[in-house]
Design a protein around this motif. Structure first.
Motif, short mmCIF file in Angstrom:
data_model
loop_
_atom_site.label_atom_id
_atom_site.label_comp_id
_atom_site.label_asym_id
_atom_site.label_seq_id
_atom_site.Cartn_x
_atom_site.Cartn_y
_atom_site.Cartn_z
N THR A 39 0.84 -1.20 0.00
CA THR A 39 0.00 0.00 0.00
C THR A 39 0.87 1.25 0.00
O THR A 39 0.65 2.18 -0.79
CB THR A 39 -0.94 0.01 1.22
OG1 THR A 39 -1.80 -1.13 1.13
CG2 THR A 39 -1.77 1.28 1.27
N ALA A 40 1.88 1.27 0.85
CA ALA A 40 2.77 2.45 0.92
C ALA A 40 3.51 2.63 -0.41
O ALA A 40 3.72 3.77 -0.86
CB ALA A 40 3.76 2.30 2.07
N GLU A 41 3.90 1.52 -1.04
CA GLU A 41 4.61 1.60 -2.33
C GLU A 41 3.69 2.21 -3.40
O GLU A 41 4.08 3.10 -4.15
CB GLU A 41 5.07 0.21 -2.76
CG GLU A 41 5.89 0.19 -4.02
CD GLU A 41 7.25 0.85 -3.88
OE1 GLU A 41 7.74 1.36 -4.90
OE2 GLU A 41 7.82 0.85 -2.77
N ILE A 42 2.46 1.71 -3.44
CA ILE A 42 1.50 2.21 -4.44
C ILE A 42 1.19 3.69 -4.20
O ILE A 42 1.18 4.49 -5.13
CB ILE A 42 0.21 1.36 -4.43
CG1 ILE A 42 0.52 -0.05 -4.97
CG2 ILE A 42 -0.89 2.02 -5.23
CD1 ILE A 42 -0.58 -1.06 -4.72
N VAL A 43 0.96 4.07 -2.94
CA VAL A 43 0.65 5.46 -2.61
C VAL A 43 1.83 6.35 -2.98
O VAL A 43 1.66 7.42 -3.58
CB VAL A 43 0.27 5.61 -1.12
CG1 VAL A 43 0.24 7.07 -0.70
CG2 VAL A 43 -1.08 4.96 -0.85
N SER A 44 3.05 5.92 -2.65
CA SER A 44 4.24 6.72 -2.97
C SER A 44 4.36 6.94 -4.47
O SER A 44 4.63 8.05 -4.93
CB SER A 44 5.48 6.00 -2.44
OG SER A 44 6.64 6.66 -2.86
N ARG A 45 4.14 5.88 -5.23
CA ARG A 45 4.25 6.01 -6.69
C ARG A 45 3.14 6.87 -7.27
O ARG A 45 3.38 7.64 -8.21
CB ARG A 45 4.28 4.62 -7.33
CG ARG A 45 5.60 3.91 -7.08
CD ARG A 45 5.58 2.48 -7.54
NE ARG A 45 6.86 1.87 -7.30
CZ ARG A 45 7.75 1.58 -8.25
NH1 ARG A 45 7.47 1.85 -9.51
NH2 ARG A 45 8.90 1.02 -7.95
N LEU A 46 1.96 6.78 -6.73
CA LEU A 46 0.87 7.64 -7.21
C LEU A 46 1.15 9.10 -6.89
O LEU A 46 0.97 9.97 -7.75
CB LEU A 46 -0.46 7.22 -6.57
CG LEU A 46 -1.19 6.06 -7.23
CD1 LEU A 46 -2.38 5.64 -6.36
CD2 LEU A 46 -1.65 6.44 -8.62
N GLU A 47 1.58 9.35 -5.65
CA GLU A 47 1.89 10.73 -5.28
C GLU A 47 2.99 11.30 -6.18
O GLU A 47 2.91 12.44 -6.63
CB GLU A 47 2.31 10.81 -3.81
CG GLU A 47 1.14 10.65 -2.87
CD GLU A 47 1.55 10.62 -1.40
OE1 GLU A 47 2.73 10.37 -1.10
OE2 GLU A 47 0.65 10.83 -0.57
N GLU A 48 4.00 10.50 -6.45
CA GLU A 48 5.10 10.95 -7.31
C GLU A 48 4.60 11.26 -8.72
O GLU A 48 5.06 12.22 -9.35
CB GLU A 48 6.18 9.87 -7.37
CG GLU A 48 7.42 10.31 -8.09
CD GLU A 48 8.49 9.24 -8.05
OE1 GLU A 48 8.96 8.85 -9.14
OE2 GLU A 48 8.86 8.79 -6.96
N SER A 49 3.64 10.49 -9.20
CA SER A 49 3.14 10.71 -10.56
C SER A 49 2.38 12.03 -10.69
O SER A 49 2.26 12.57 -11.78
CB SER A 49 2.25 9.55 -11.02
OG SER A 49 0.99 9.59 -10.36
N PHE A 50 1.89 12.56 -9.57
CA PHE A 50 1.18 13.83 -9.59
C PHE A 50 2.09 15.01 -9.26
O PHE A 50 1.66 16.15 -9.32
CB PHE A 50 0.00 13.81 -8.61
CG PHE A 50 -1.13 12.92 -9.07
CD1 PHE A 50 -1.92 13.29 -10.14
CD2 PHE A 50 -1.38 11.72 -8.44
CE1 PHE A 50 -2.96 12.48 -10.57
CE2 PHE A 50 -2.42 10.89 -8.86
CZ PHE A 50 -3.20 11.27 -9.93
#
Length: 84
Positions: A32-43
């Motif tokens: 979950t933390a990995e996915i959230v981190s990658r999503l935040e980075e994409s924005f």
């Protein structure tokens, strides 16, 4: 991740899940933390612009290489014609 965060189900291909798991393990965090981190980075606009800058540099370098190859090809053809 907080217990108050929104929960939802996500369908992803098994291969992508494996990649997320591997990245999470490497980064010592949950999936979950990995996915959230990658999503935040994409924005993140800075990240986006940084990537665009890097792409522009690569495109310019590719163009230089193509020009160099074209010149090399022309020179090789001229030398071959002279040697005949």
């Amino acid at each position: 991740m907080s217990r108050d965060d929104l929960h939802f189900r996500l369908r992803i291909p098994p291969e992508l899940k494996s990649r997320v798991q591997a990245a999470a393990k490497q980064n010592k965090r949950s999936m979950t933390a990995e996915i959230v981190s990658r999503l935040e980075e994409s924005f993140d606009e800075d990240t986006y612009e940084s990537l665009n800058d890097r792409i522009a540099v690569f495109e310019a370098r590719i163009e230089e290489l193509q020009d160099g190859f074209a010149k090399f090809s022309e020179e090789a053809k001229r030398k071959e014609q002279k040697s005949r």
